[in-house]
Design a protein around this motif. Structure first.
Motif, short mmCIF file in Angstrom:
data_model
loop_
_atom_site.label_atom_id
_atom_site.label_comp_id
_atom_site.label_asym_id
_atom_site.label_seq_id
_atom_site.Cartn_x
_atom_site.Cartn_y
_atom_site.Cartn_z
N PRO A 123 115.43 -10.03 34.03
CA PRO A 123 115.18 -8.81 33.99
C PRO A 123 116.35 -8.02 33.79
N GLY A 124 117.40 -8.49 34.46
CA GLY A 124 118.85 -8.01 34.38
C GLY A 124 119.25 -7.84 32.90
N ILE A 125 119.07 -8.88 31.92
CA ILE A 125 119.40 -9.09 30.68
C ILE A 125 118.39 -8.21 29.85
N GLU A 126 117.09 -8.17 30.02
CA GLU A 126 116.30 -7.26 29.28
C GLU A 126 116.63 -5.80 29.70
N PHE A 127 117.01 -5.45 30.92
CA PHE A 127 117.22 -4.00 31.01
C PHE A 127 118.38 -3.66 30.35
N GLU A 128 119.68 -4.41 30.30
CA GLU A 128 120.56 -4.22 29.38
C GLU A 128 120.41 -3.89 27.90
N ARG A 129 119.24 -4.76 27.36
CA ARG A 129 118.87 -4.66 26.00
C ARG A 129 117.92 -3.32 25.96
N LEU A 130 117.39 -2.96 26.65
CA LEU A 130 116.42 -1.84 26.76
C LEU A 130 117.28 -0.47 26.71
N ALA A 131 118.35 -0.45 27.44
CA ALA A 131 119.14 0.66 27.41
C ALA A 131 119.97 0.80 26.44
N ALA A 132 120.29 -0.40 25.75
CA ALA A 132 121.00 -0.12 24.50
C ALA A 132 120.11 0.12 23.13
N LEU A 133 118.99 0.03 23.22
CA LEU A 133 118.22 0.54 22.17
C LEU A 133 117.85 2.23 22.23
N LEU A 134 118.29 2.74 23.33
CA LEU A 134 118.16 4.18 23.23
C LEU A 134 119.10 4.89 22.61
N ARG A 135 118.95 6.09 21.89
CA ARG A 135 119.73 6.87 21.33
C ARG A 135 119.90 7.91 22.40
N PRO A 136 121.09 8.63 22.11
CA PRO A 136 121.54 9.55 23.21
C PRO A 136 120.32 10.52 23.48
N GLY A 137 119.84 10.71 24.84
CA GLY A 137 118.79 11.57 25.10
C GLY A 137 117.43 10.89 24.70
N GLY A 138 117.46 9.64 24.51
CA GLY A 138 116.04 8.81 24.25
C GLY A 138 115.56 8.52 25.70
N TRP A 139 114.34 8.18 25.57
CA TRP A 139 113.49 7.95 26.74
C TRP A 139 112.90 6.46 26.72
N LEU A 140 113.06 5.71 27.81
CA LEU A 140 112.67 4.51 28.17
C LEU A 140 111.28 4.77 28.91
N ALA A 141 110.13 4.57 28.48
CA ALA A 141 108.61 4.88 29.32
C ALA A 141 108.33 3.39 29.86
N ILE A 142 108.02 3.20 31.17
CA ILE A 142 107.50 1.93 31.51
C ILE A 142 106.48 2.19 32.12
N MET A 143 105.36 1.29 32.03
CA MET A 143 103.97 1.39 32.81
C MET A 143 103.89 -0.01 33.32
N THR A 144 103.67 -0.19 34.68
CA THR A 144 103.95 -1.40 35.41
C THR A 144 103.20 -0.89 36.77
N GLN A 145 102.47 -1.92 37.38
CA GLN A 145 102.04 -1.63 38.90
C GLN A 145 103.31 -1.79 39.90
N TRP A 146 103.36 -0.68 40.63
CA TRP A 146 104.60 -0.54 41.38
C TRP A 146 104.24 -1.44 42.62
N ARG A 147 105.13 -2.11 43.41
CA ARG A 147 105.00 -2.74 44.59
C ARG A 147 105.19 -1.70 45.65
N LEU A 148 104.22 -1.55 46.49
CA LEU A 148 104.37 -0.15 47.38
C LEU A 148 104.86 -0.68 48.74
N PRO A 149 105.44 0.35 49.36
CA PRO A 149 105.97 -0.14 50.66
C PRO A 149 104.96 -0.52 51.66
N GLY A 150 105.15 -1.48 52.67
CA GLY A 150 103.98 -1.92 53.50
C GLY A 150 103.18 -2.70 53.21
N ALA A 151 102.89 -2.82 51.63
CA ALA A 151 101.50 -3.50 51.31
C ALA A 151 101.91 -5.03 51.31
#
Length: 199
Positions: A123-151
């Motif tokens: 994930p560290g390498i993949e997020f570096e790549r994702l951030a680099a794909l964005l133009r200034p002002g660009g959006w990275l939109a992610i949908m994934t189930q969150w790990r919830l506190p205490g679950a």
């Protein structure tokens, strides 16, 4: 941290990411066999409603004609099709089903990752790549189930999928935003929108 179906999982004390032990990660062949069973039909109203949880808050933040990339599109281009219908031309990239590497040399007004980031082995390498794909002002939109506190992690259905290698909390996304110089918005549970600065 936990053991589920013989797979071991650990937790990062810094960013709150939970992740599968490297030795337990599935092979590409094992992953593909599972992905090919997915039913990602863009004509299915239920599937479109599911994807709209990401499409709608992202579309509210885009201007007409903005162009994007669906990163990790899988075997079907449903998300790219839906965004195109709204006037946002979107290309699809996937390491197994749409491996057009030249697409990763461009920059985009937005990048979508629907049910994708949980499959990252590095994930560290993949997020570096994702951030680099964005133009200034660009959006990275992610949908994934969150790990919830205490679950209870070992009783969570999302961890039962052997292709799900890492699990994010809202705190994880906050950490990623700071690390990559992005601004985080969470318009709904399981939805993270990260915007690159204008500079």
């Amino acid at each position: 941290m936990a053991r589920v179906a013989s797979r071991r999982y650990f937790e990062c004390g810094g960013c709150d990411l939970a992740f599968m032990a490297g030795e337990d990660l599935p092979s590409p062949a094992q992953e593909r066999a599972i992905y090919e069973q997915h039913q990602n039909d863009p004509s299915d109203p239920g599937y479109r409603a599911f994807l709209n949880r990401l499409v709608e808050p992202l579309a509210e933040r885009l201007s007409p004609g903005m162009r994007g990339l669906d990163f990790g599109a899988g075997p079907g281009p449903a998300l790219a099709l839906m965004l195109g219908e709204r006037g946002f031309p979107t290309l699809s990239w996937d390491p197994m089903f749409e491996p057009h590497e030249a697409l990763l040399d461009s920059r985009y007004d937005f990048v979508t990752c629907s049910e994708t980031v949980e499959h990252f082995h590095r994930p560290g390498i993949e997020f570096e790549r994702l951030a680099a794909l964005l133009r200034p002002g660009g959006w990275l939109a992610i949908m994934t189930q969150w790990r919830l506190p205490g679950a209870a992690f070992d009783r969570w259905g999302y961890v039962r999928d052997p292709t799900h290698a890492c699990f994010f909390s809202e705190r994880t996304f906050g950490w990623l935003a700071v690390r990559h110089g992005l601004r985080l918005e969470t318009p709904a549970r399981h939805i993270a929108l990260l915007q690159r600065g204008d500079a």
